[in-house]
Design an enzyme around this catalytic site. Structure first.
Site, PDB file in Angstrom:
ATOM      1  NE  ARG A  29       7.954  32.415  89.287  1.00 14.76           N
ATOM      2  CZ  ARG A  29       7.824  31.749  89.782  1.00 14.76           C
ATOM      3  NH1 ARG A  29       8.364  31.555  90.493  1.00 14.76           N
ATOM      4  NH2 ARG A  29       7.248  30.650  89.120  1.00 14.76           N
ATOM      5  CG  ASP A  30      14.405  39.054  93.971  1.00 13.05           C
ATOM      6  OD1 ASP A  30      14.052  39.468  95.447  1.00 13.05           O
ATOM      7  OD2 ASP A  30      14.806  39.117  93.054  1.00 13.05           O
ATOM      8  CB  ILE A  31      14.331  40.843  89.538  1.00 12.45           C
ATOM      9  CG1 ILE A  31      14.717  41.639  87.723  1.00 12.45           C
ATOM     10  CG2 ILE A  31      14.949  41.875  90.598  1.00 12.45           C
ATOM     11  CD1 ILE A  31      14.160  43.205  87.365  1.00 12.45           C
ATOM     12  CG  ASN A  87      16.574  41.069 103.649  1.00 13.60           C
ATOM     13  OD1 ASN A  87      17.258  40.408 104.835  1.00 13.60           O
ATOM     14  ND2 ASN A  87      16.442  41.094 102.603  1.00 13.60           N
ATOM     15  CB  VAL A  96      12.443  47.571  98.361  1.00 13.72           C
ATOM     16  CG1 VAL A  96      11.881  47.939  97.590  1.00 13.72           C
ATOM     17  CG2 VAL A  96      13.223  47.089  97.134  1.00 13.72           C
ATOM     18  CG  HIS A 100      10.255  43.076 100.909  1.00  9.17           C
ATOM     19  ND1 HIS A 100      10.421  44.658 101.051  1.00  9.17           N
ATOM     20  CD2 HIS A 100      11.682  42.428 100.220  1.00  9.17           C
ATOM     21  CE1 HIS A 100      11.660  43.982 101.056  1.00  9.17           C
ATOM     22  NE2 HIS A 100      11.933  43.304 100.619  1.00  9.17           N
ATOM     23  CG  HIS A 102      13.111  37.701 100.660  1.00 10.64           C
ATOM     24  ND1 HIS A 102      13.890  38.189  99.288  1.00 10.64           N
ATOM     25  CD2 HIS A 102      13.835  38.705 100.928  1.00 10.64           C
ATOM     26  CE1 HIS A 102      14.441  39.503  99.613  1.00 10.64           C
ATOM     27  NE2 HIS A 102      14.097  40.154 100.533  1.00 10.64           N
TER      28      HIS A 102
HETATM   29  P1  AMP Z   1      15.634  43.402  99.889  1.00  7.79           P
HETATM   30  O1  AMP Z   1      17.087  43.613 100.034  1.00  7.79           O
HETATM   31  O2  AMP Z   1      15.181  42.871 101.183  1.00  7.79           O
HETATM   32  O3  AMP Z   1      15.030  44.735 100.404  1.00  7.79           O
HETATM   33  O4  AMP Z   1      14.637  42.412  98.859  1.00  7.79           O
HETATM   34  C1  AMP Z   1      14.495  43.828  97.775  1.00  7.79           C
HETATM   35  C2  AMP Z   1      14.919  42.248  96.615  1.00  7.79           C
HETATM   36  O5  AMP Z   1      14.052  42.660  96.117  1.00  7.79           O
HETATM   37  C3  AMP Z   1      16.024  41.944  96.107  1.00  7.79           C
HETATM   38  O6  AMP Z   1      15.944  40.851  96.450  1.00  7.79           O
HETATM   39  C4  AMP Z   1      15.897  43.026  94.629  1.00  7.79           C
HETATM   40  O7  AMP Z   1      16.214  41.434  93.357  1.00  7.79           O
HETATM   41  C5  AMP Z   1      14.305  42.723  94.148  1.00  7.79           C
HETATM   42  N1  AMP Z   1      14.198  43.660  93.076  1.00  7.79           N
HETATM   43  C6  AMP Z   1      14.683  44.465  92.899  1.00  7.79           C
HETATM   44  N2  AMP Z   1      13.607  45.057  91.587  1.00  7.79           N
HETATM   45  C7  AMP Z   1      12.819  44.286  91.366  1.00  7.79           C
HETATM   46  C8  AMP Z   1      11.989  44.402  90.585  1.00  7.79           C
HETATM   47  N3  AMP Z   1      11.902  45.145  89.347  1.00  7.79           N
HETATM   48  N4  AMP Z   1      11.150  43.019  90.280  1.00  7.79           N
HETATM   49  C9  AMP Z   1      11.365  42.101  90.945  1.00  7.79           C
HETATM   50  N5  AMP Z   1      12.239  41.781  92.707  1.00  7.79           N
HETATM   51  C10 AMP Z   1      13.035  42.978  92.028  1.00  7.79           C
END
Ligand code: AMP
Length: 116
Positions: A29-31, A87, A96, A100, A102
């Site tokens: 799950r996204d944080i 993204n 990140v 990945h 979403h």
């Molecule tokens: P992006 O902006 O497409 O690179 O997505 C990165 C996603 O990772 C964002 O939606 C963040 O909320 C999510 N994220 C960052 N750190 C964590 C974490 N520790 N656990 C879960 N999701 C995370």
């Protein structure tokens, strides 16, 4: 292996709410969820961005999408629908740098692609 926060999650060095894992993919799950359901599907091979994935490795992306669809069916929202998003780099909002996907679901989603 690279050392993004997602690699640390894969190595179980930091906690995450993992909802699915197999030999190729981990999903958690996204944080900071942007929808009632917001799950990230991450491959276990290193590619910083979609730009870095060669044609020969297209299966890596396919596995993320099919894992997301299987999850949607298992959780019962596949028929209502969902959105998958990747993204890429600054204008895409990537934060990140391990690819990945979403998965967003659980409510009608707004339109997308608006600059700013
Ligand atoms: P992006 O902006 O497409 O690179 O997505 C990165 C996603 O990772 C964002 O939606 C963040 O909320 C999510 N994220 C960052 N750190 C964590 C974490 N520790 N656990 C879960 N999701 C995370």
């Amino acid at each position: 292996m690279s050392d993004t926060i997602f690699h640390k999650i894969m190595r179980r060095e930091i906690p995450a709410d993992v909802v699915y894992e197999d030999e190729n993919v981990i999903a958690f799950r996204d944080i900071a969820p942007q929808a009632p359901v917001h799950v990230l599907f991450v491959p276990k091979v290193d590619f910083a961005t979609l730009n870095d994935v060669p044609e020969d490795d297209a299966v890596v992306i396919g596995r993320l999408a099919t894992a997301a669809a299987r999850y949607a069916k298992k959780e019962g929202f596949a028929e209502n629908g969902y959105r998958i998003v990747m993204n890429c780099n600054a204008d895409g909002g990537q934060t990140v740098f391990q690819i990945h996907l979403h998965l967003l679901a659980g409510a009608p989603l707004g339109r997308f692609g608006t600059p700013g």
